[in-house]
Design a protein around this motif. Structure first.
Motif, PDB file in Angstrom:
ATOM      1  N   UNK A 228      68.022  -0.291  17.239  1.00 26.44           N
ATOM      2  CA  UNK A 228      67.222   0.705  16.522  1.00 26.44           C
ATOM      3  C   UNK A 228      68.130   1.771  15.898  1.00 26.44           C
ATOM      4  N   UNK A 229      69.183   2.138  16.592  1.00 23.01           N
ATOM      5  CA  UNK A 229      70.133   3.114  16.053  1.00 23.01           C
ATOM      6  C   UNK A 229      70.877   2.536  14.862  1.00 23.01           C
ATOM      7  N   UNK A 230      71.236   1.246  14.961  1.00 24.60           N
ATOM      8  CA  UNK A 230      71.909   0.594  13.838  1.00 24.60           C
ATOM      9  C   UNK A 230      71.012   0.539  12.607  1.00 24.60           C
ATOM     10  N   UNK A 231      69.717   0.331  12.814  1.00 25.12           N
ATOM     11  CA  UNK A 231      68.782   0.296  11.683  1.00 25.12           C
ATOM     12  C   UNK A 231      68.735   1.652  10.987  1.00 25.12           C
ATOM     13  N   UNK A 232      68.691   2.732  11.769  1.00 27.92           N
ATOM     14  CA  UNK A 232      68.673   4.071  11.165  1.00 27.92           C
ATOM     15  C   UNK A 232      69.996   4.395  10.488  1.00 27.92           C
ATOM     16  N   UNK A 233      71.100   4.018  11.101  1.00 27.94           N
ATOM     17  CA  UNK A 233      72.407   4.253  10.506  1.00 27.94           C
ATOM     18  C   UNK A 233      72.553   3.464   9.208  1.00 27.94           C
ATOM     19  N   UNK A 234      72.086   2.224   9.229  1.00 27.23           N
ATOM     20  CA  UNK A 234      72.104   1.416   8.004  1.00 27.23           C
ATOM     21  C   UNK A 234      71.253   2.032   6.914  1.00 27.23           C
ATOM     22  N   UNK A 235      70.117   2.582   7.284  1.00 24.39           N
ATOM     23  CA  UNK A 235      69.242   3.254   6.319  1.00 24.39           C
ATOM     24  C   UNK A 235      69.973   4.410   5.654  1.00 24.39           C
ATOM     25  N   UNK A 236      70.595   5.242   6.449  1.00 23.17           N
ATOM     26  CA  UNK A 236      71.286   6.420   5.908  1.00 23.17           C
ATOM     27  C   UNK A 236      72.450   5.999   5.006  1.00 23.17           C
TER      28      UNK A 236
ATOM     29  N   UNK B  94      62.943   1.008   8.113  1.00 24.21           N
ATOM     30  CA  UNK B  94      62.065   1.751   9.023  1.00 24.21           C
ATOM     31  C   UNK B  94      61.182   0.804   9.828  1.00 24.21           C
ATOM     32  N   UNK B  95      60.746  -0.284   9.217  1.00 24.27           N
ATOM     33  CA  UNK B  95      59.997  -1.306   9.962  1.00 24.27           C
ATOM     34  C   UNK B  95      60.894  -1.931  11.026  1.00 24.27           C
ATOM     35  N   UNK B  96      62.146  -2.209  10.659  1.00 24.70           N
ATOM     36  CA  UNK B  96      63.096  -2.755  11.638  1.00 24.70           C
ATOM     37  C   UNK B  96      63.318  -1.771  12.781  1.00 24.70           C
ATOM     38  N   UNK B  97      63.436  -0.481  12.466  1.00 19.85           N
ATOM     39  CA  UNK B  97      63.625   0.539  13.491  1.00 19.85           C
ATOM     40  C   UNK B  97      62.453   0.561  14.468  1.00 19.85           C
TER      41      UNK B  97
ATOM     42  N   UNK C 197      64.804   0.873  -5.434  1.00 20.63           N
ATOM     43  CA  UNK C 197      65.657   0.211  -4.440  1.00 20.63           C
ATOM     44  C   UNK C 197      65.719   1.033  -3.156  1.00 20.63           C
ATOM     45  N   UNK C 198      65.822   2.349  -3.292  1.00 21.91           N
ATOM     46  CA  UNK C 198      65.868   3.210  -2.111  1.00 21.91           C
ATOM     47  C   UNK C 198      64.556   3.141  -1.330  1.00 21.91           C
ATOM     48  N   UNK C 199      63.453   3.100  -2.033  1.00 19.01           N
ATOM     49  CA  UNK C 199      62.158   2.997  -1.367  1.00 19.01           C
ATOM     50  C   UNK C 199      61.997   1.684  -0.628  1.00 19.01           C
ATOM     51  N   UNK C 200      62.410   0.596  -1.256  1.00 15.09           N
ATOM     52  CA  UNK C 200      62.305  -0.725  -0.644  1.00 15.09           C
ATOM     53  C   UNK C 200      63.181  -0.812   0.601  1.00 15.09           C
ATOM     54  N   UNK C 201      64.408  -0.332   0.503  1.00  8.98           N
ATOM     55  CA  UNK C 201      65.316  -0.354   1.653  1.00  8.98           C
ATOM     56  C   UNK C 201      64.780   0.525   2.775  1.00  8.98           C
ATOM     57  N   UNK C 202      64.236   1.680   2.422  1.00  7.22           N
ATOM     58  CA  UNK C 202      63.691   2.583   3.439  1.00  7.22           C
ATOM     59  C   UNK C 202      62.552   1.916   4.201  1.00  7.22           C
TER      60      UNK C 202
END
Length: 73
Positions: A4-12, A62-65, A53-58
């Motif tokens: 979950x932390x990796x998902x948030x870090x990847x998002x940022x 966030x679903x992965x998180x 692209x930013x919206x899609x990635x977010x």
């Protein structure tokens, strides 16, 4: 590191890379380094594409998180 932390870090990180790339492209267009007949239209296209692209990635990350958080990862 938890998934979950990796998902948030990847998002940022991905959001920052896209933002920096879009900013660089807009500055190249504004400065005249990239020639175009419709400068405002080009800048609009760049910002809309980057925003999409930013919206899609977010959404995906966030679903992965949330999914990883629910599973305890």
């Amino acid at each position: 590191m938890k998934k979950s932390t990796r998902a948030l870090l990847g998002l940022v990180i991905l959001e920052a890379v896209i933002l920096a790339g879009a900013w660089w492209m807009v500055e190249q267009t504004r400065s005249g380094a990239w020639q175009t007949s419709d400068q405002p239209g080009a800048i609009t296209a760049i910002t809309q594409t980057a925003g999409g692209a930013m919206g899609l990635i977010a959404v995906i990350l966030l679903i992965a998180f949330v999914t990883h958080k629910r599973r305890g990862n």
